[in-house]
Write an enzyme that holds these catalytic residues in place. Structure first.
Site, PDB file in Angstrom:
ATOM      1  N   LYS A  45      -0.693  81.949-117.824  1.00 17.13           N
ATOM      2  CA  LYS A  45      -1.137  81.719-119.201  1.00 17.13           C
ATOM      3  C   LYS A  45      -2.228  82.727-119.486  1.00 17.13           C
ATOM      4  O   LYS A  45      -2.974  83.093-118.566  1.00 17.13           O
ATOM      5  CB  LYS A  45      -1.663  80.287-119.343  1.00 17.13           C
ATOM      6  N   LYS A 104       6.883  82.078-112.450  1.00 18.93           N
ATOM      7  CA  LYS A 104       7.855  81.933-113.542  1.00 18.93           C
ATOM      8  C   LYS A 104       7.329  82.610-114.802  1.00 18.93           C
ATOM      9  O   LYS A 104       6.152  82.467-115.123  1.00 18.93           O
ATOM     10  CB  LYS A 104       8.064  80.439-113.814  1.00 18.93           C
ATOM     11  N   ASP A 116       7.055  82.864-118.891  1.00 16.90           N
ATOM     12  CA  ASP A 116       7.105  81.839-119.933  1.00 16.90           C
ATOM     13  C   ASP A 116       8.324  82.088-120.828  1.00 16.90           C
ATOM     14  O   ASP A 116       8.945  83.150-120.790  1.00 16.90           O
ATOM     15  CB  ASP A 116       5.789  81.779-120.709  1.00 16.90           C
ATOM     16  N   GLU A 117       8.669  81.080-121.629  1.00 18.22           N
ATOM     17  CA  GLU A 117       9.933  81.132-122.364  1.00 18.22           C
ATOM     18  C   GLU A 117       9.970  82.247-123.404  1.00 18.22           C
ATOM     19  O   GLU A 117      11.057  82.735-123.736  1.00 18.22           O
ATOM     20  CB  GLU A 117      10.239  79.771-123.011  1.00 18.22           C
ATOM     21  N   HIS A 148      15.311  77.248-118.651  1.00 22.12           N
ATOM     22  CA  HIS A 148      14.252  76.722-119.519  1.00 22.12           C
ATOM     23  C   HIS A 148      14.944  76.163-120.752  1.00 22.12           C
ATOM     24  O   HIS A 148      15.922  76.730-121.227  1.00 22.12           O
ATOM     25  CB  HIS A 148      13.271  77.837-119.898  1.00 22.12           C
ATOM     26  N   LYS A 150       2.545  66.873-121.294  1.00 18.57           N
ATOM     27  CA  LYS A 150       2.068  67.076-122.669  1.00 18.57           C
ATOM     28  C   LYS A 150       3.173  66.935-123.712  1.00 18.57           C
ATOM     29  O   LYS A 150       2.901  66.960-124.904  1.00 18.57           O
ATOM     30  CB  LYS A 150       1.448  68.475-122.785  1.00 18.57           C
ATOM     31  N   SER A 170       7.637  69.738-115.738  1.00 16.76           N
ATOM     32  CA  SER A 170       6.733  70.763-116.245  1.00 16.76           C
ATOM     33  C   SER A 170       6.243  70.393-117.637  1.00 16.76           C
ATOM     34  O   SER A 170       6.896  69.650-118.368  1.00 16.76           O
ATOM     35  CB  SER A 170       7.489  72.095-116.288  1.00 16.76           C
ATOM     36  N   GLN A 188       6.092  72.266-111.716  1.00 13.96           N
ATOM     37  CA  GLN A 188       5.711  73.517-112.372  1.00 13.96           C
ATOM     38  C   GLN A 188       4.433  73.290-113.175  1.00 13.96           C
ATOM     39  O   GLN A 188       4.374  72.363-113.982  1.00 13.96           O
ATOM     40  CB  GLN A 188       6.864  73.903-113.303  1.00 13.96           C
ATOM     41  N   GLY A 218       1.258  75.397-115.385  1.00 13.24           N
ATOM     42  CA  GLY A 218       0.640  76.614-115.918  1.00 13.24           C
ATOM     43  C   GLY A 218      -0.858  76.387-116.030  1.00 13.24           C
ATOM     44  O   GLY A 218      -1.639  76.711-115.134  1.00 13.24           O
ATOM     45  N   GLY A 219      -1.262  75.757-117.155  1.00 11.00           N
ATOM     46  CA  GLY A 219      -2.671  75.458-117.373  1.00 11.00           C
ATOM     47  C   GLY A 219      -3.283  74.663-116.232  1.00 11.00           C
ATOM     48  O   GLY A 219      -4.460  74.817-115.914  1.00 11.00           O
TER      49      GLY A 219
HETATM   50  C1  RUB Z   1       4.377  74.661-119.128  1.00 13.70           C
HETATM   51  C2  RUB Z   1       5.294  75.575-119.819  1.00 13.70           C
HETATM   52  C3  RUB Z   1       6.704  75.216-120.092  1.00 13.70           C
HETATM   53  C4  RUB Z   1       6.984  73.776-120.296  1.00 13.70           C
HETATM   54  C5  RUB Z   1       8.080  73.422-121.292  1.00 13.70           C
HETATM   55  O1  RUB Z   1       3.031  75.136-119.173  1.00 13.70           O
HETATM   56  O2  RUB Z   1       4.969  76.684-120.110  1.00 13.70           O
HETATM   57  O3  RUB Z   1       7.225  76.012-121.101  1.00 13.70           O
HETATM   58  O4  RUB Z   1       7.424  73.461-119.049  1.00 13.70           O
HETATM   59  O5  RUB Z   1       8.319  72.074-121.291  1.00 13.70           O
HETATM   60  P1  RUB Z   1       1.803  74.158-118.887  1.00 13.70           P
HETATM   61  P2  RUB Z   1       9.519  71.351-120.528  1.00 13.70           P
HETATM   62  O6  RUB Z   1       1.940  73.725-117.450  1.00 13.70           O
HETATM   63  O7  RUB Z   1       0.568  74.992-119.116  1.00 13.70           O
HETATM   64  O8  RUB Z   1       1.899  73.006-119.825  1.00 13.70           O
HETATM   65  O9  RUB Z   1       9.403  71.657-119.077  1.00 13.70           O
HETATM   66  O10 RUB Z   1       9.290  69.902-120.817  1.00 13.70           O
HETATM   67  O11 RUB Z   1      10.765  71.869-121.138  1.00 13.70           O
HETATM   68 MG    MG Z   2       6.353  77.565-121.338  1.00 12.39          MG
END
Ligand code: RUB
Ligand code: MG
Length: 416
Positions: free
Chosen positions: A152, A178, A180-181, A270, A311, A339, A361, A363-364
């Site tokens: 991040k 990984k 990010d999307e 993803h 979240k 994640s 998984q 990130g933050g």
């Molecule tokens: C998580 C992140 C992903 C999420 C998406 O980052 O970047 O895109 O996994 O959500 P962080 P999901 O750990 O900072 O929140 O996995 O529910 O599809």
């Molecule tokens: Mg993401």
């Protein structure tokens, strides 16, 4: 000649056969329409019907009618003959079971909740090449959950900064870096530079720590471009690619799956944009069904949520994960990814809810650690060790400073 009318698609005595694709929907019929009438319209429009009565020469027609065969309140079941479907085409299947019916006036709302897939349809798809076996075939995770991290901020980091974060996280104990999307091939961090530099860093770390590491590099793009990126990953010695499967579409995923087979690459799916389909309780396509499509098309991992600990909006993560790893005529299982808002302080609850056959998984929850990424990765690994040893996170933190600092910062909060 035979007449085809809406009523012909309702038969509550009908027992689905072993070759039918059986779909469960929740519907809210339009004002003034009975559930029976709406259910028969769902079966009709999603198979071979139309709004007008037809007169067709039986000799010229294969009967591909679906049957609305059960109604329980707002829940209806529709059985589709397998001959309605082209073998191995997810696009064609969805144009039937999640096509025009989603916008039909006969229903106020309609949600495809679950599918029961017959072997004749499943056998047209490859399924995952590795699935859950990546833990030992491509990594050294053994029986513990695989740990992954996404740098991040999501986008904007230079290639060097991105690679450095990956290196710190790998050294701290994470298995997978990984993307990010929404990080693909932008000018601030070009795809091929990032790929080459990250895999070179991975090789150094592996050498130093004696544990296999890898990189989920986001190859998402227009399909031909995506195939070129898949080839590049193989050339540079990567073991995985990441694809934003919903935004690219299932046909593209199928094409990538075929190319990954050639290179022995695993696919990390993803699911960005899934909530456009699955967030509303009464309309769309459930995450359970999206996960089923992903397994058939052959992804090896897919994000399925955090059982309410993260979240993002809650869903039936345990039920979806169970389906992904259940028996499906010998098709490989998919490894679920938890994640979105995770951090060390919730890992014990997460593993209680979902078991250890998952990717965790964060990130933050790693890079937001007060002492930085390396300490954050150590804290996450420590939280997993504590949970597997059956020791409370608080007691484990007495001997593990990085975990102690993470718990001081976040406790067991679930972020919004
Ligand atoms: C998580 C992140 C992903 C999420 C998406 O980052 O970047 O895109 O996994 O959500 P962080 P999901 O750990 O900072 O929140 O996995 O529910 O599809
Ligand atoms: Mg993401």
């Amino acid at each position: 000649m035979t007449g085809i009318e809406y009523d012909d698609f309702l038969d509550l005595e009908y027992e689905p056969t072993a070759t039918d694709l059986v779909c469960e929907f929740t519907i809210d019929p339009a004002d003034g329409m009975s559930t029976e009438a709406a259910a028969s319209r769902v079966a009709s429009e999603s198979s071979n019907g139309t709004w007008a009565a037809l007169h067709v020469d039986e000799n010229e027609l294969t009967d591909l009618s679906a049957v609305a065969c059960a109604i329980d309140g707002h829940e209806i079941t529709v059985a589709y003959p397998d001959a309605l479907f082209e073998s191995g085409s997810m696009a064609q299947i969805l144009s039937c079971i999640a096509g025009n019916i989603m916008g039909m006036k006969a229903v106020e709302t309609i949600r495809l909740e679950d599918c029961h897939w017959p072997e004749s349809i499943v056998s047209g798809f490859p399924g995952p090449q590795f699935g859950t076996s990546v833990a030992h075939e491509k990594l050294d995770a053994g029986d513990r959950p695989i740990l992954a991290t996404v740098p991040k901020p999501k986008v904007g980091l230079s290639t060097d900064a991105h690679v450095q974060i990956g290196e710190d996280a790998w050294r701290g104990g994470v298995d997978l870096l990984k993307d990010d999307e929404n990080l693909t091939d932008q000018s601030f961090n070009p795809f091929e530079d990032r790929l080459a530099d990250s895999l070179a860093a991975r090789d150094r770390v592996e050498e130093d720590v004696g544990e296999r590491k890898d990189y989920l590099v986001n190859v998402t793009a227009e399909t031909n471009e995506m195939l070129e990126r898949v080839d590049l990953v193989a050339e540079h010695g990567g073991g995985f690619v990441m694809v934003d499967v919903i935004t690219c579409g299932w046909a593209a995923v199928q094409t990538v799956r075929e190319r990954c087979d050639r290179h022995d690459l695993a696919i990390h799916a993803h699911r960005a944009m899934h909530a456009a389909f699955d967030r509303l309780e009464h309309h769309g396509v459930s995450m359970r069904v999206l996960a089923q499509l992903a397994r058939l098309c052959g992804v090896d991992h897919i994000h399925t949520g955090t059982a309410g600990l993260g979240k993002l909006a809650n869903e039936d993560t345990p039920g979806i994960n169970e389906w992904l790893t259940s028996d499906l005529y010998g098709m490989n299982p998919v490894l679920p990814v938890a994640s979105g808002g995770l951090h060390p302080g919730v890992v014990d609850q997460l593993l209680d809810a979902l078991g250890t056959d998952i990717i965790v998984q964060a990130g933050g929850g790693i890079h937001g650690h007060p002492d930085g990424t390396y300490a954050g990765a150590k804290a996450l690994r420590q939280s997993v060790e504590a949970s597997l040893e059956g020791v409370s996170l608080d007691s484990y933190a007495d001997e593990h400073d990085e975990l102690a600092t993470a718990l001081e910062k976040w406790g067991a909060e679930t972020p919004r």
